[in-house]
Motif scaffolding. Structure first.
Motif, short mmCIF file in Angstrom:
data_model
loop_
_atom_site.label_atom_id
_atom_site.label_comp_id
_atom_site.label_asym_id
_atom_site.label_seq_id
_atom_site.Cartn_x
_atom_site.Cartn_y
_atom_site.Cartn_z
N ASN A 184 30.34 63.91 -16.77
CA ASN A 184 29.98 62.51 -16.57
C ASN A 184 30.97 61.80 -15.67
O ASN A 184 32.17 62.12 -15.66
CB ASN A 184 29.94 61.79 -17.93
N ASP A 200 34.81 53.77 -23.09
CA ASP A 200 33.60 53.13 -23.61
C ASP A 200 33.57 53.32 -25.12
O ASP A 200 33.40 54.45 -25.61
CB ASP A 200 32.36 53.75 -22.96
N GLU A 253 31.37 52.55 -27.37
CA GLU A 253 30.11 53.05 -27.90
C GLU A 253 30.00 54.56 -27.74
O GLU A 253 29.59 55.27 -28.68
CB GLU A 253 28.93 52.36 -27.21
N ASN A 254 30.36 55.08 -26.58
CA ASN A 254 30.32 56.52 -26.37
C ASN A 254 31.33 57.24 -27.27
O ASN A 254 31.06 58.34 -27.77
CB ASN A 254 30.61 56.84 -24.91
N TYR A 255 32.48 56.61 -27.44
CA TYR A 255 33.51 57.17 -28.33
C TYR A 255 32.96 57.28 -29.75
O TYR A 255 33.10 58.32 -30.41
CB TYR A 255 34.74 56.28 -28.27
N ASP A 299 29.85 57.34 -30.67
CA ASP A 299 28.75 58.31 -30.69
C ASP A 299 29.27 59.73 -30.91
O ASP A 299 28.66 60.53 -31.63
CB ASP A 299 27.95 58.26 -29.38
N PHE A 300 30.39 60.03 -30.29
CA PHE A 300 30.98 61.36 -30.48
C PHE A 300 31.43 61.54 -31.92
O PHE A 300 31.19 62.59 -32.53
CB PHE A 300 32.17 61.56 -29.53
N ASN A 335 34.95 62.04 -23.01
CA ASN A 335 33.54 61.82 -22.72
C ASN A 335 33.19 62.13 -21.28
O ASN A 335 32.02 62.06 -20.90
CB ASN A 335 33.14 60.39 -23.07
N THR A 348 31.42 65.35 -22.45
CA THR A 348 30.93 65.19 -23.82
C THR A 348 30.29 66.47 -24.35
O THR A 348 30.60 66.92 -25.46
CB THR A 348 29.91 64.04 -23.91
N ASP A 355 39.91 59.44 -22.78
CA ASP A 355 39.11 58.77 -21.76
C ASP A 355 39.92 57.80 -20.91
O ASP A 355 39.64 57.64 -19.71
CB ASP A 355 37.94 58.02 -22.41
#
Length: 203
Positions: free
Chosen positions: A31, A37, A39-41, A43-44, A161, A164, A196
Motif C-alpha cells: 500500500n 491511519d 482506522e487501519n491500525y 482494523d489490523f 500497514n 497489511t 507506520d
C-alpha cells in the motif's frame, strides 16, 4: 527511487522493472502509506483473535530509526530496518530473528517456513544470532512499554500497514507455530509494534 521500488528491492534484493513492480504491488498487497491511519491500525488489531494475549505498541519514527541504528554494521541495519520482523528472546538473549527479506518470495507472497524454520519452537533463526549482537534490554530502552519479568520468552512482532496482507500472513505463522508446538501463553509475552509513522516517511 519511489517507495514501491525500494520495498521490492528489500524483498528480492534485485532491480525491479515497472511492470514487475505493478504485479508485485498487487500480489503482495503493498500500500502507498502517507501517514499513520488509526482506522487501519485498529482494523489490523481486530483481525487478531480475542483469545490471543498481546500488547500493541505504536512506534514513533524516531524509535524505529533508533532500532535500525542499533545494528552494529550495515548488514544488521538492513535487517533491523525491514518492514516485517519477528524477534524471539529467551530472557535477555535474542535466540531467533526473522524478517521479510529472509523469507522466500514468489508472486503468491512470502514463505516464512522455508527450510522448515517454523516447524519447531523456538523457530530456527533466519540469520546467525551471534552476528546481530542484540538483546531485549536494547529493545526495552527504545520501547519502554516492553517488559518481561515473569515469562521465559518474549516475542516482538514489527508490522506496517504498508504491507497489511504480508503482515497478517506473518502473524498467522507466529500463532500457528505457538499452537502447533503447544506453547502455553503463560510461557511468553507477545508485543506487536506498528511502524507506520516511520514507513510513511519513505519517499
Amino acid at each position: 527511487m519511489n517507495k514501491l521500488i525500494k520495498i521490492c528491492m528489500i524483498l528480492f534484493f534485485s532491480s525491479i522493472t515497472s511492470s514487475c513492480s505493478f504485479l508485485l504491488k498487487k500480489s503482495y498487497g503493498i500500500n502507498d502509506l502517507t501517514s499513520f491511519d488509526k482506522e487501519n491500525y485498529e482494523d489490523f488489531l481486530a483481525f487478531i483473535p480475542d483469545t490471543i494475549n498481546y500488547i500493541s505498541i505504536i512506534s514513533s519514527k524516531e524509535q524505529f530509526r533508533s532500532k535500525i541504528e542499533s545494528g552494529i554494521d550495515n548488514n544488521n541495519k538492513n535487517d533491523f530496518g525491514q518492514p516485517i520482523q519477528i524477534l524471539y528472546f529467551n530472557e535477555d538473549s535474542l535466540i531467533s530473528f526473522h524478517a521479510n527479506c529472509h523469507a522466500k518470495g514468489s508472486l503468491r507472497g512470502l514463505d516464512w517456513n522455508i527450510n522448515n524454520r517454523f516447524e519447531s519452537f523456538v523457530p530456527i533463526s533466519a540469520v546467525p544470532i551471534k552476528h546481530l549482537d542484540y538483546t531485549l534490554n536494547k529493545t526495552t530502552y527504545i520501547y519502554p512499554e516492553i517488559k518481561n519479568k515473569d515469562k521465559k520468552y518474549t516475542i516482538i512482532f514489527f508490522w506496517t500497514n504498508m504491507m497489511t496482507k504480508l503482515s497478517k500472513e506473518a502473524f498467522k505463522i507466529v500463532m500457528k507455530n505457538l499452537s502447533d508446538n503447544n506453547i502455553d501463553k503463560s510461557q511468553y509475552s507477545l508485543y506487536i509494534v506498528n511502524t507506520d509513522y516511520y514507513f510513511s516517511t519513505i519517499k
